[in-house]
Design an enzyme around this catalytic site. Structure first.
Site, PDB file in Angstrom:
ATOM      1  N   GLU A  36       0.885  -1.169   0.000  1.00  0.00           N
ATOM      2  CA  GLU A  36       0.000   0.000   0.000  1.00  0.00           C
ATOM      3  C   GLU A  36       0.924   1.220   0.000  1.00  0.00           C
ATOM      4  O   GLU A  36       1.808   1.319   0.859  1.00  0.00           O
ATOM      5  CB  GLU A  36      -0.868  -0.027   1.262  1.00  0.00           C
ATOM      6  N   ARG A 264       5.054 -12.713   9.741  1.00  0.00           N
ATOM      7  CA  ARG A 264       5.761 -11.471   9.423  1.00  0.00           C
ATOM      8  C   ARG A 264       7.059 -11.386  10.209  1.00  0.00           C
ATOM      9  O   ARG A 264       7.238 -12.025  11.241  1.00  0.00           O
ATOM     10  CB  ARG A 264       4.889 -10.242   9.610  1.00  0.00           C
ATOM     11  N   LYS A 274       4.644   0.775   9.235  1.00  0.00           N
ATOM     12  CA  LYS A 274       4.704   2.050   8.520  1.00  0.00           C
ATOM     13  C   LYS A 274       4.069   3.172   9.318  1.00  0.00           C
ATOM     14  O   LYS A 274       4.528   4.295   9.289  1.00  0.00           O
ATOM     15  CB  LYS A 274       3.973   1.899   7.174  1.00  0.00           C
TER      16      LYS A 274
HETATM   17  P1  ATP Z   1       2.749  -2.146   7.974  1.00  0.00           P
HETATM   18  O1  ATP Z   1       1.961  -2.828   9.058  1.00  0.00           O
HETATM   19  O2  ATP Z   1       4.164  -1.949   8.286  1.00  0.00           O
HETATM   20  O3  ATP Z   1       2.074  -0.925   7.453  1.00  0.00           O
HETATM   21  P2  ATP Z   1       1.522  -3.540   5.883  1.00  0.00           P
HETATM   22  O4  ATP Z   1       1.348  -5.013   5.896  1.00  0.00           O
HETATM   23  O5  ATP Z   1       0.345  -2.706   6.168  1.00  0.00           O
HETATM   24  O6  ATP Z   1       2.729  -3.202   6.797  1.00  0.00           O
HETATM   25  P3  ATP Z   1       1.642  -3.340   3.069  1.00  0.00           P
HETATM   26  O7  ATP Z   1       2.112  -2.229   2.231  1.00  0.00           O
HETATM   27  O8  ATP Z   1       0.189  -3.653   3.074  1.00  0.00           O
HETATM   28  O9  ATP Z   1       2.132  -3.048   4.533  1.00  0.00           O
HETATM   29  O10 ATP Z   1       2.493  -4.640   2.796  1.00  0.00           O
HETATM   30  C1  ATP Z   1       2.861  -5.129   1.544  1.00  0.00           C
HETATM   31  C2  ATP Z   1       3.234  -6.570   1.702  1.00  0.00           C
HETATM   32  O11 ATP Z   1       4.317  -6.710   2.592  1.00  0.00           O
HETATM   33  C3  ATP Z   1       2.087  -7.362   2.271  1.00  0.00           C
HETATM   34  O12 ATP Z   1       1.939  -8.544   1.542  1.00  0.00           O
HETATM   35  C4  ATP Z   1       2.495  -7.631   3.690  1.00  0.00           C
HETATM   36  O13 ATP Z   1       1.946  -8.824   4.151  1.00  0.00           O
HETATM   37  C5  ATP Z   1       4.011  -7.650   3.595  1.00  0.00           C
HETATM   38  N1  ATP Z   1       4.617  -7.260   4.870  1.00  0.00           N
HETATM   39  C6  ATP Z   1       4.408  -6.131   5.569  1.00  0.00           C
HETATM   40  N2  ATP Z   1       5.096  -6.134   6.727  1.00  0.00           N
HETATM   41  C7  ATP Z   1       5.768  -7.310   6.764  1.00  0.00           C
HETATM   42  C8  ATP Z   1       6.656  -7.929   7.702  1.00  0.00           C
HETATM   43  N3  ATP Z   1       6.992  -7.330   8.849  1.00  0.00           N
HETATM   44  N4  ATP Z   1       7.168  -9.133   7.391  1.00  0.00           N
HETATM   45  C9  ATP Z   1       6.840  -9.742   6.239  1.00  0.00           C
HETATM   46  N5  ATP Z   1       6.027  -9.225   5.323  1.00  0.00           N
HETATM   47  C10 ATP Z   1       5.479  -8.029   5.568  1.00  0.00           C
HETATM   48 MG    MG Z   2      -1.372  -2.251   5.409  1.00  0.00          MG
END
Ligand code: ATP
Ligand code: MG
Length: 558
Positions: A36, A264, A274
C-alpha cells in the site's frame, strides 16, 4: 535477478509443488508484491519481496508489483516512487507488470454490481457504530441489518446513486451478504464499498466510492491471474472471505489464486510498522524516511547496508508459519559478512589526540605502502610525518598492566609504519593532555633491520598535516528495549543516544574523492559509508556496523 534468493524449500514451495503435481496452474506460477503506497518500505517488506519475487524466480514464473491504493486519504506518489526504487535496488524486476488496484476500479465496481445481481451484496444504511454493534463478538452471533433484505433492483439503484455522489461519507455502505452468525467475524456481512469524497492520487475526482481492501485485494489478484497470493498471517482469517468472493463471482477453483500465509518479520530493538515509522518522521524524531537509523530499505541503503546482505538475511531467517522475533544482530552479521568481502581497509581516527615523534625530521613526509585488503586488493600509500593523531582511548597515562596500547615508557607499533615509544606527556594548565611525545625506531618499518621486533599493540594513526577532516555519525538502535519490539508507547521507549555525531575526525587523504555510498572498513573501528550529504569540503561518514559480531558469537555457542 540476484543469485542469493530464496531457493531453499519451505512450506510455501511445498504447497506450490503439490498444486503443480495436481495439475493446477499449468500456465505457470504467478505471484505479486502488493504494497500500500502509504509509507516507505521496511525490512519486513524486504522479506515479502524476497519471498514473492524469489518464488516466481524459482518456478520460472512471474511476479507483479501492484500498488494496493484503495485508501485515497493516506497515499502519495512520493511513496510509489520510493517503493519502485527500493524493489529495484533489492535486485528485483517486475518488467512491464506494474499495476495499481486503482487500475481496476471500473472492473471492481462491475464485480460489486454482479454480486448485487446475484443477491450477494446489499446497500446498508446503518451507521459505523451500529454496524459494529450489530456485528456481535467472538462469543455472540451478530444481528442482521434491517436493510439486508432490500431487493436487487433497490440495491442496484442505491449503489449507483452512491457512485453518483448523492450521499455523504458514511451515509451508506455496500456489504457482502454472507452470514451474521459465522464464527469468523470477517464473514459477518463485511463492508465491501464505502463512500469517501476524497481525491485519489491517480483517479482524481472520478470516484467518491472506494472498494475496501478485503474486496479489492483478492479480486485484483484474480484479475492479474496470480496463482499464489502469498501474504502475512493476519490475513488467514480473511481467506474464507476472499474465497467466498471469488466463488460468488464464478472464478474457477482450478485457476483462481490460492492464498498462503507466512509469519511477518519482527526484529529486536526495531519499530516495524509504517504507521509508527511515519510517526517518527512526522514527529521529527528522525531526519526522514531514509534516516540511517530507520529500518526502512532507504534508511539501510543510506546507512551503507547492501542489497546482497539484506537478501542473504531474508534467506537465512527462512519462512515460517508462526510469528517470532528475530535478533537484529543477525541482520548486522549478514551486513558484516558481505562488507568484509567488499570493502577496502583504511585508517581513520575518530577521537584524535596528537603524538609528536621528537626524533623524526620536521620537514619529512614518507609514503608507506598499505594493503587495501587482507588478501589482495592492491596497495595504497599513506603519508607518515613527525606529527600524527592516534585515538584518545589508545593512550592511558596510568595504565593497568594488561593495557597493550600506548602508555608512558611503553612501545607500540604504528600500523604499516614504525615502533614508537612514549617519552613524555604534555598537559595544559588544567591538566588535560594536549600532546604525547614519542621517539621512533627508524629501523622498525617494513624491510628495516628491526622490522621483526615484536611489541604487543598495533595502533592506527593519521598524519596531522596530510589528513582530511570528517564528521562521523555513530548510530545505535532506535528502541532501547531489546525484546519488546512493539511497546505501547514506543515514543517514550526511544533511545536518546541513537545518534552520536563526532566532529573533527581525521581520515586518510585517499578518501577525498569517494562518492556517496562508498564503503570502507576503518581499521579496528567498523564499517563506514560516505553519506549522501557528504561533499569534498565537508566529509560525512555513517557507521554501518561495528566490528564485533555478537550474533556469530552467540550462535556459535548454541
Ligand atoms: P505495515 O503494518 O508496516 O504498514 P503492511 O502489511 O500494512 O505493513 P503493506 O504495504 O500492506 O504493509 O504490505 C505489503 C506486503 O508486505 C504485504 O503482503 C504484507 O503482508 C508484507 N509485509 C508487511 N510487513 C511485513 C513484515 N513485517 N514481514 C513480512 N512481510 C510483511
Ligand atoms: Mg497495510
Amino acid at each position: 535477478m540476484p543469485e542469493n534468493v530464496n531457493f531453499l524449500s519451505n512450506f510455501i514451495h511445498n504447497a506450490i509443488d503439490e498444486d503443480l503435481k495436481n495439475g493446477k496452474y499449468a500456465e505457470g506460477i504467478h505471484t505479486r508484491f502488493p504494497p500500500e503506497p502509504n509509507g516507505y518500505l521496511h525490512i519486513g517488506h524486504a522479506k515479502s519481496i524476497c519471498i514473492n519475487f524469489g518464488t516466481a524466480q524459482k518456478y520460472n514464473g512471474l511476479c507483479n508489483l501492484r500498488f494496493d491504493d484503495t485508501n485515497p486519504t493516506k497515499e502519495d506518489v512520493e511513496y510509489v516512487d520510493s517503493i519502485k526504487e527500493d524493489v529495484k535496488w533489492l535486485g528485483f524486476t517486475w518488467d512491464d507488470r506494474m499495476f495499481y488496484a486503482s487500475d481496476y476500479f471500473d472492473k471492481l465496481y462491475n464485480f460489486a454490481v454482479e454480486l448485487i445481481k446475484r443477491g450477494r451484496a446489499y446497500v446498508c444504511d446503518l451507521t459505523a457504530e451500529q454496524i459494529k454493534e450489530y456485528r456481535g463478538t467472538l462469543t455472540q452471533a451478530g444481528k442482521k441489518s434491517p436493510y439486508r433484505d432490500r431487493t436487487v433492483d433497490e440495491n442496484i439503484a442505491l449503489f449507483s446513486r452512491m457512485k453518483a455522489g448523492e450521499f455523504a461519507d458514511g451515509e451508506k455502505v455496500l456489504r457482502a451478504k454472507i452470514d451474521m452468525a459465522s464464527p469468523n467475524i470477517t464473514m459477518r456481512d463485511p463492508i465491501i464499498y464505502r463512500i469517501s469524497h476524497t481525491q485519489h492520487h491517480r483517479t482524481g475526482n472520478k470516484w467518491c466510492i472506494y472498494p475496501m481492501y478485503d474486496f479489492a485485494h483478492p479480486l485484483s489478484d484474480a484479475i492479474e491471474h496470480v496463482t499464489h497470493s502469498i501474504c502475512t498471517l493476519e490475513f488467514e482469517e480473511h481467506r474464507p472471505l476472499y474465497n467466498w468472493l471469488l466463488e460468488s463471482l464464478g472464478f474457477d477453483e482450478r485457476t483462481r489464486p490460492r492464498q498462503i500465509e507466512f509469519a511477518r518479520l519482527n526484529l529486536t530493538n526495531t519499530v516495524m510498522s509504517k504507521r509508527k515509522l511515519r510517526q517518527l518522521v512526522e514527529g521529527g524524531y528522525v531526519s526522514g524516511w531514509d534516516d540511517p537509523r530507520m529500518p526502512t530499505i532507504s534508511g539501510f541503503r543510506r546507512r551503507g547496508y547492501t542489497a546482497e546482505a539484506i537478501r542473504d538475511f531474508c534467506e537465512q531467517i527462512g519462512v515460517a508459519k508462526s510469528n517470532s522475533l528475530v535478533d537484529v544482530a543477525m541482520l548486522e552479521h549478514c551486513v558484516r559478512e558481505d562488507l568484509n568481502k567488499k570493502t577496502d581497509r583504511i585508517m581513520a581516527v575518530l577521537q584524535p589526540i596528537k603524538v609528536v615523534i621528537t626524533n623524526y625530521p620536521a620537514d619529512k613526509c614518507e609514503y608507506l605502502s598499505a594493503e587495501n585488503r587482507p588478501q589482495g586488493g592492491g596497495t595504497r600509500y599513506v603519508p607518515f610525518t613527525r606529527e600524527i593523531y592516534i585515538e584518545k582511548q589508545d593512550f592511558m597515562e596510568e595504565a593497568p598492566r594488561k593495557f597493550f596500547r600506548l602508555k608512558p615508557g611503553g612501545e607500540v607499533r604504528l600500523k604499516y609504519a614504525y615502533i614508537i615509544k612514549c617519552t613524555d606527556v604534555i598537559k595544559d594548565s588544567s591538566g588535560n593532555i594536549t600532546e604525547i611525545h614519542c621517539t621512533y625506531d627508524p629501523d622498525s618499518k617494513r624491510g628495516g633491520l628491526t622490522a621483526g621486533r615484536k611489541v604487543k599493540g598495533t595502533l592506527h594513526w593519521i598524519s596531522v598535516s596530510e589528513c582530511l577532516n570528517a564528521e562521523v555519525r555513530l548510530y545505535d538502535y532506535l528502541l532501547k528495549n531489546e525484546t519488546d519490539a512493539a511497546p505501547v508507547d514506543f515514543i517514550a521507549a526511544l533511545n536518546p543516544e541513537s545518534l552520536i555525531v563526532l566532529h573533527g575526525c581525521k581520515i586518510e587523504p585517499s578518501v577525498a574523492w569517494a562518492g556517496a555510498g562508498t564503503k570502507y572498513q576503518f581499521l579496528r573501528q567498523g564499517y563506514f559509508c560516505v553519506d549522501k550529504d557528504s561533499s569534498k569540503d565537508h566529509l560525512i561518514f555513517n557507521r554501518i556496523v561495528g566490528l564485533r559480531d555478537s550474533w556469530a558469537k552467540t550462535s556459535r555457542k548454541k
